[in-house]
Design a protein around this motif. Sequence first.
Motif, PDB file in Angstrom:
ATOM      1  N   PHE A  60       0.783  -1.231   0.000  1.00  0.00           N
ATOM      2  CA  PHE A  60       0.000   0.000   0.000  1.00  0.00           C
ATOM      3  C   PHE A  60       0.820   1.290   0.000  1.00  0.00           C
ATOM      4  CE2 PHE A  60      -3.046  -3.233   1.323  1.00  0.00           C
ATOM      5  CZ  PHE A  60      -3.998  -3.017   0.339  1.00  0.00           C
ATOM      6  N   PRO A  61       1.965   1.369   0.676  1.00  0.00           N
ATOM      7  CA  PRO A  61       2.778   2.576   0.486  1.00  0.00           C
ATOM      8  C   PRO A  61       3.205   2.778  -0.972  1.00  0.00           C
ATOM      9  CG  PRO A  61       3.483   1.398   2.446  1.00  0.00           C
ATOM     10  CD  PRO A  61       2.515   0.503   1.738  1.00  0.00           C
ATOM     11  N   LEU A  62       3.553   1.669  -1.639  1.00  0.00           N
ATOM     12  CA  LEU A  62       3.951   1.763  -3.048  1.00  0.00           C
ATOM     13  C   LEU A  62       2.764   2.168  -3.918  1.00  0.00           C
ATOM     14  CD1 LEU A  62       5.888   1.375  -5.411  1.00  0.00           C
ATOM     15  CD2 LEU A  62       5.366  -1.076  -5.344  1.00  0.00           C
ATOM     16  N   LEU A  63       1.611   1.553  -3.711  1.00  0.00           N
ATOM     17  CA  LEU A  63       0.434   1.893  -4.507  1.00  0.00           C
ATOM     18  C   LEU A  63       0.052   3.353  -4.333  1.00  0.00           C
ATOM     19  CD1 LEU A  63      -1.750  -1.282  -3.811  1.00  0.00           C
ATOM     20  CD2 LEU A  63      -0.437  -0.790  -5.888  1.00  0.00           C
ATOM     21  N   ALA A  64       0.125   3.851  -3.106  1.00  0.00           N
ATOM     22  CA  ALA A  64      -0.216   5.247  -2.856  1.00  0.00           C
ATOM     23  C   ALA A  64       0.778   6.180  -3.537  1.00  0.00           C
ATOM     24  CB  ALA A  64      -0.253   5.512  -1.349  1.00  0.00           C
ATOM     25  N   LEU A  88      -9.627  -5.837   8.039  1.00  0.00           N
ATOM     26  CA  LEU A  88     -10.136  -4.498   8.356  1.00  0.00           C
ATOM     27  C   LEU A  88      -9.039  -3.449   8.202  1.00  0.00           C
ATOM     28  CD1 LEU A  88     -12.367  -6.381   9.509  1.00  0.00           C
ATOM     29  CD2 LEU A  88     -12.776  -4.614  11.232  1.00  0.00           C
ATOM     30  N   TYR A  89      -7.850  -3.762   8.720  1.00  0.00           N
ATOM     31  CA  TYR A  89      -6.744  -2.822   8.557  1.00  0.00           C
ATOM     32  C   TYR A  89      -6.388  -2.679   7.077  1.00  0.00           C
ATOM     33  CZ  TYR A  89      -2.385  -0.419   9.709  1.00  0.00           C
ATOM     34  OH  TYR A  89      -1.377   0.500   9.808  1.00  0.00           O
ATOM     35  N   MET A  90      -6.440  -3.787   6.361  1.00  0.00           N
ATOM     36  CA  MET A  90      -6.175  -3.754   4.923  1.00  0.00           C
ATOM     37  C   MET A  90      -7.199  -2.877   4.210  1.00  0.00           C
ATOM     38  SD  MET A  90      -5.979  -7.016   2.370  1.00  0.00           S
ATOM     39  CE  MET A  90      -6.160  -6.832   0.600  1.00  0.00           C
ATOM     40  N   ALA A  91      -8.465  -2.935   4.632  1.00  0.00           N
ATOM     41  CA  ALA A  91      -9.498  -2.108   4.015  1.00  0.00           C
ATOM     42  C   ALA A  91      -9.217  -0.620   4.234  1.00  0.00           C
ATOM     43  CB  ALA A  91     -10.865  -2.475   4.571  1.00  0.00           C
ATOM     44  N   GLU A  92      -8.697  -0.261   5.392  1.00  0.00           N
ATOM     45  CA  GLU A  92      -8.322   1.143   5.633  1.00  0.00           C
ATOM     46  C   GLU A  92      -7.198   1.561   4.687  1.00  0.00           C
ATOM     47  OE1 GLU A  92      -9.337   1.768  10.377  1.00  0.00           O
ATOM     48  OE2 GLU A  92      -7.261   1.433   9.767  1.00  0.00           O
ATOM     49  N   ASP A  93      -6.159   0.725   4.593  1.00  0.00           N
ATOM     50  CA  ASP A  93      -5.031   1.043   3.705  1.00  0.00           C
ATOM     51  C   ASP A  93      -5.477   1.132   2.252  1.00  0.00           C
ATOM     52  OD1 ASP A  93      -3.148   1.225   5.687  1.00  0.00           O
ATOM     53  OD2 ASP A  93      -2.288  -0.759   5.361  1.00  0.00           O
ATOM     54  N   ALA A  94      -6.304   0.166   1.839  1.00  0.00           N
ATOM     55  CA  ALA A  94      -6.761   0.139   0.452  1.00  0.00           C
ATOM     56  C   ALA A  94      -7.630   1.352   0.141  1.00  0.00           C
ATOM     57  CB  ALA A  94      -7.534  -1.151   0.186  1.00  0.00           C
ATOM     58  N   GLY A  95      -8.520   1.709   1.056  1.00  0.00           N
ATOM     59  CA  GLY A  95      -9.367   2.870   0.841  1.00  0.00           C
ATOM     60  C   GLY A  95      -8.555   4.140   0.706  1.00  0.00           C
ATOM     61  N   ALA A  96      -7.532   4.304   1.560  1.00  0.00           N
ATOM     62  CA  ALA A  96      -6.695   5.499   1.490  1.00  0.00           C
ATOM     63  C   ALA A  96      -5.916   5.552   0.188  1.00  0.00           C
ATOM     64  CB  ALA A  96      -5.749   5.523   2.688  1.00  0.00           C
ATOM     65  N   ALA A  97      -5.303   4.411  -0.191  1.00  0.00           N
ATOM     66  CA  ALA A  97      -4.520   4.397  -1.430  1.00  0.00           C
ATOM     67  C   ALA A  97      -5.402   4.644  -2.648  1.00  0.00           C
ATOM     68  CB  ALA A  97      -3.790   3.056  -1.564  1.00  0.00           C
ATOM     69  N   ASP A  98      -6.625   4.118  -2.631  1.00  0.00           N
ATOM     70  CA  ASP A  98      -7.526   4.304  -3.766  1.00  0.00           C
ATOM     71  C   ASP A  98      -7.972   5.756  -3.881  1.00  0.00           C
ATOM     72  OD1 ASP A  98      -8.905   3.149  -5.989  1.00  0.00           O
ATOM     73  OD2 ASP A  98     -10.770   3.242  -4.855  1.00  0.00           O
ATOM     74  N   LEU A  99      -8.204   6.399  -2.764  1.00  0.00           N
ATOM     75  CA  LEU A  99      -8.582   7.814  -2.800  1.00  0.00           C
ATOM     76  C   LEU A  99      -7.434   8.668  -3.311  1.00  0.00           C
ATOM     77  CD1 LEU A  99     -10.577   7.978   0.545  1.00  0.00           C
ATOM     78  CD2 LEU A  99     -11.516   8.209  -1.765  1.00  0.00           C
ATOM     79  N   ILE A 100      -6.208   8.364  -2.892  1.00  0.00           N
ATOM     80  CA  ILE A 100      -5.043   9.093  -3.397  1.00  0.00           C
ATOM     81  C   ILE A 100      -4.928   8.931  -4.907  1.00  0.00           C
ATOM     82  CG2 ILE A 100      -2.508   9.122  -3.406  1.00  0.00           C
ATOM     83  CD1 ILE A 100      -2.668   8.456  -0.383  1.00  0.00           C
ATOM     84  N   ALA A 101      -5.225   7.716  -5.401  1.00  0.00           N
ATOM     85  CA  ALA A 101      -5.107   7.425  -6.833  1.00  0.00           C
ATOM     86  C   ALA A 101      -6.337   7.852  -7.632  1.00  0.00           C
ATOM     87  CB  ALA A 101      -4.867   5.925  -7.032  1.00  0.00           C
ATOM     88  N   GLY A 102      -7.344   8.369  -6.976  1.00  0.00           N
ATOM     89  CA  GLY A 102      -8.537   8.781  -7.702  1.00  0.00           C
ATOM     90  C   GLY A 102      -9.364   7.625  -8.227  1.00  0.00           C
ATOM     91  N   GLY A 103      -9.405   6.513  -7.458  1.00  0.00           N
ATOM     92  CA  GLY A 103     -10.236   5.373  -7.851  1.00  0.00           C
ATOM     93  C   GLY A 103      -9.627   4.503  -8.920  1.00  0.00           C
ATOM     94  N   ARG A 104      -8.288   4.343  -8.927  1.00  0.00           N
ATOM     95  CA  ARG A 104      -7.630   3.543  -9.962  1.00  0.00           C
ATOM     96  C   ARG A 104      -7.068   2.226  -9.454  1.00  0.00           C
ATOM     97  NH1 ARG A 104      -3.090   6.441 -11.710  1.00  0.00           N
ATOM     98  NH2 ARG A 104      -3.377   8.086 -10.161  1.00  0.00           N
ATOM     99  N   LEU A 105      -7.291   1.891  -8.170  1.00  0.00           N
ATOM    100  CA  LEU A 105      -6.756   0.637  -7.651  1.00  0.00           C
ATOM    101  C   LEU A 105      -7.489  -0.566  -8.246  1.00  0.00           C
ATOM    102  CD1 LEU A 105      -4.863   1.978  -5.658  1.00  0.00           C
ATOM    103  CD2 LEU A 105      -5.849   0.564  -3.843  1.00  0.00           C
TER     104      LEU A 105
END
Length: 340
Positions: A60-64, A88-105
């Motif tokens: 997730f740091p790399l994806l973000a 659950l923790y993964m869902a938080e990380d994924a949600g944050a990275a996806d928002l940073i990417a503008g919905g491209r995950l």
Amino acid sequence: MKKIGFLSFGHWTPHPTSRTQSASDTLLQSIELAVAAEELGADGAYFRVHHFARQLGSPFPLLAAVGARTSRIEIGTGVIDMRYENPLYMAEDAGAADLIAGGRLQLGISRGSPEQVVDGWRYFGYEPGEGDTPADMARKRAETFLQVVEGRAFAQPSPRPMFPNPPGLLRIEPYSEGLRERVWWGAGSDATARWAGELGMNLMSSTLKDDETGEPFHVQQRKQIEAFRQAWQDAGHERTPRVSVSRSIFALVSDEDRAYFGARNQDSDQVGMIDETTRAIFGRSYAAEPDELIAELAGDEAVAAADTLLLTVPNQLGVDYNAHVIESILTHVAPALGWR
């Protein structure tokens, strides 16, 4: 038309011939390759996840970071081993990275592959439940992850919260709308492909699968894709699912290409045991002059059936060379096959 992206295993080796001699090299070059791939017109930047190895581990740091440096290209994993994850923790990380990417995950998850250590997930503090296998544990965590990333509210709010709560039960935050539809399951068998279709996940099929019929790899993989799509249809999902396959493909258009891969065209599948009980078939690789490559790929039934092709890249050869590998496929191969 196909979406074409790259899949990097993110190796690094402290050896003079490697252009990725450290974890820092690999992480920073992964970001740069994603930027270069976007500029070339590629559709996706995907990264493998392995633990206890000199490879990419925490995605997730790399994806973000990739999301912050790019604007169009899809960003994904192939795949995250759910045996190691707190959903659950993964869902938080994924949600944050996806928002940073503008919905491209595009998150590829799975039971995982053979690891560097015995039962590595135990070191992360996880144990299968009573009567469960590690694969059962992974699938149950995947189901929990799907529920929370779709925004389901389930947590009882405190009567004395630090900050005011919205009414009702609470969900995992940050929530990124649409991420649930961009979760893929890396299926190693026909049965898990059907399971993914029933749950409404996209299908990610790699360069190996269980050898279930003795047929050529690309035929077995095409049948796996058909089984997935039938299960999807039977489940009544409304949207059209996506399917990706991975291939090692090198167009020999330069002396450097021929030096690296000219003698490596693996024109047949390989069969082997990946554990004590599982016989697996490994798909061939492709390395040839463009005209020959086009003819060979035209006969790959699974590539024809998929809507997304992920090119596995030799990341230790550096950003410039890997960008050249991607550009060669986009320029010399994809148009002739009707992929672009």
